[in-house]
Design a protein around this motif. Structure first.
Motif, PDB file in Angstrom:
ATOM      1  N   LEU A 136      -7.577  -3.717  -7.568  1.00 36.73           N
ATOM      2  CA  LEU A 136      -6.153  -3.501  -7.345  1.00 36.73           C
ATOM      3  C   LEU A 136      -5.332  -4.615  -7.967  1.00 36.73           C
ATOM      4  CD1 LEU A 136      -5.916  -2.237  -3.641  1.00 36.73           C
ATOM      5  CD2 LEU A 136      -5.434  -0.951  -5.717  1.00 36.73           C
ATOM      6  N   MET A 192      -5.527  -0.372   5.133  1.00 39.56           N
ATOM      7  CA  MET A 192      -6.537   0.160   4.232  1.00 39.56           C
ATOM      8  C   MET A 192      -7.762   0.487   5.076  1.00 39.56           C
ATOM      9  SD  MET A 192      -7.520   0.999   1.186  1.00 39.56           S
ATOM     10  CE  MET A 192      -6.532   0.122  -0.038  1.00 39.56           C
ATOM     11  N   PHE A 210      -8.857   4.957   1.980  1.00 37.80           N
ATOM     12  CA  PHE A 210      -7.533   5.571   2.067  1.00 37.80           C
ATOM     13  C   PHE A 210      -6.614   4.738   2.959  1.00 37.80           C
ATOM     14  CE2 PHE A 210     -10.137   7.182   5.472  1.00 37.80           C
ATOM     15  CZ  PHE A 210      -9.306   7.197   6.578  1.00 37.80           C
ATOM     16  N   SER A 211      -5.333   4.981   2.808  1.00 37.81           N
ATOM     17  CA  SER A 211      -4.339   4.373   3.691  1.00 37.81           C
ATOM     18  C   SER A 211      -3.649   5.494   4.456  1.00 37.81           C
ATOM     19  CB  SER A 211      -3.302   3.572   2.888  1.00 37.81           C
ATOM     20  OG  SER A 211      -2.297   3.063   3.751  1.00 37.81           O
ATOM     21  N   LEU A 216     -10.968   2.739  -5.954  1.00 34.48           N
ATOM     22  CA  LEU A 216     -11.567   1.418  -5.718  1.00 34.48           C
ATOM     23  C   LEU A 216     -13.069   1.419  -5.955  1.00 34.48           C
ATOM     24  CD1 LEU A 216      -9.677   0.339  -2.460  1.00 34.48           C
ATOM     25  CD2 LEU A 216      -9.351  -0.577  -4.762  1.00 34.48           C
ATOM     26  N   SER A 275      -5.096   8.473  -0.811  1.00 33.09           N
ATOM     27  CA  SER A 275      -6.464   8.107  -1.178  1.00 33.09           C
ATOM     28  C   SER A 275      -6.498   6.874  -2.077  1.00 33.09           C
ATOM     29  CB  SER A 275      -7.145   9.276  -1.898  1.00 33.09           C
ATOM     30  OG  SER A 275      -8.404   8.891  -2.407  1.00 33.09           O
ATOM     31  N   TYR A 276      -7.535   6.053  -1.878  1.00 28.57           N
ATOM     32  CA  TYR A 276      -7.789   4.891  -2.724  1.00 28.57           C
ATOM     33  C   TYR A 276      -9.237   4.919  -3.215  1.00 28.57           C
ATOM     34  CZ  TYR A 276      -3.373   2.436  -1.981  1.00 28.57           C
ATOM     35  OH  TYR A 276      -2.046   2.074  -1.991  1.00 28.57           O
ATOM     36  N   ASP A 277      -9.768   6.121  -3.451  1.00 33.45           N
ATOM     37  CA  ASP A 277     -11.150   6.246  -3.911  1.00 33.45           C
ATOM     38  C   ASP A 277     -11.361   5.624  -5.289  1.00 33.45           C
ATOM     39  OD1 ASP A 277     -11.931   7.475  -1.608  1.00 33.45           O
ATOM     40  OD2 ASP A 277     -11.878   9.503  -2.407  1.00 33.45           O
ATOM     41  N   LEU A 319       0.828  -1.202   0.000  1.00 31.37           N
ATOM     42  CA  LEU A 319       0.000   0.000   0.000  1.00 31.37           C
ATOM     43  C   LEU A 319       0.867   1.258   0.000  1.00 31.37           C
ATOM     44  CD1 LEU A 319      -2.769  -0.833   2.639  1.00 31.37           C
ATOM     45  CD2 LEU A 319      -3.001  -0.832   0.154  1.00 31.37           C
TER      46      LEU A 319
END
Length: 202
Positions: free
Chosen positions: A157, A196, A189-190, A150, A146-148, A142
């Motif tokens: 991923l 995560m 987000f991380s 997804l 932000s991981y928006d 990771l």
């Protein structure tokens, strides 16, 4: 002038989006019939010849495709619905706890555990006007931030789209639409490059 130009620029995007929804709806309905026939034929073969690893494999793939079709139909219906229907108040804490309890055996079987902290309200408590829910999990590879992405439809991923990891990249899209229908927001987000975190606020 700016309004006219903006409308003209956005129009192709709106048209493409509508065509995408129409295609998903039509394709989903068209796929259900042959899939039902394949499932019936597979059952007949099993009755006549007995079970085998190939028949079991067919059942697994049929179930997977059926699940994907159902999720696509659900997503399309949510898109088409302009507003919530038959909305009612719920006890979020009780709903959360009962939902999580169903995952306990699976987590235990995989040697995993989770901790839950949810306030259980009483009849005297005032109705909640704001709800916040977060879930986090440690993961590898990771990056902080932000991981928006997804929540984008069909995004995963796992670029190889390994079937062993499960999922179609649709579930989080459905979750986002449901949250937005309730006037809320969901983020991924991380905070440290190790965990995560999914955070939902309504």
């Amino acid at each position: 002038m700016s309004w006219l130009l903006s409308k003209r620029a956005v129009s192709p995007l709106v048209s493409a989006y509508e065509k995408q929804k129409e295609f998903i709806t039509n394709a989903s309905h068209e796929l259900k019939t042959p899939l039902a026939i394949i499932s019936a034929n597979n059952d007949i073969i099993e009755i006549e010849n007995g079970s085998s690893k190939w028949i079991s494999s067919n059942k697994g793939q049929i179930k997977k495709l059926s699940s994907m079709i159902d999720m696509l139909v659900t997503l399309t219906k949510l898109d088409e619905s302009a507003k919530l229907e038959n909305a009612s108040s719920v006890d979020i804490a009780s709903l959360l706890n009962s939902s999580i309890e169903g995952f306990a055996p699976l987590a235990e079987a995989q040697g995993k555990s989770f901790n839950v902290s949810a306030h259980k309200g009483s009849k005297e408590d005032a109705p909640l006007t704001h709800f916040s829910f977060s879930i986090s999990n440690y993961s590898e590879n990771l990056k902080k931030g932000s991981y928006d992405i997804l929540f984008d439809r069909f995004y995963r991923l796992d670029s190889s789209r390994n079937s062993e990891t499960g999922g179609f990249g649709i579930g989080l899209s459905i979750a986002k639409v449901i949250v937005q229908k309730h006037g809320g927001e969901i983020k991924a987000f991380s905070p440290d490059g190790e965990r995560m975190v999914f955070r939902l606020e309504i």
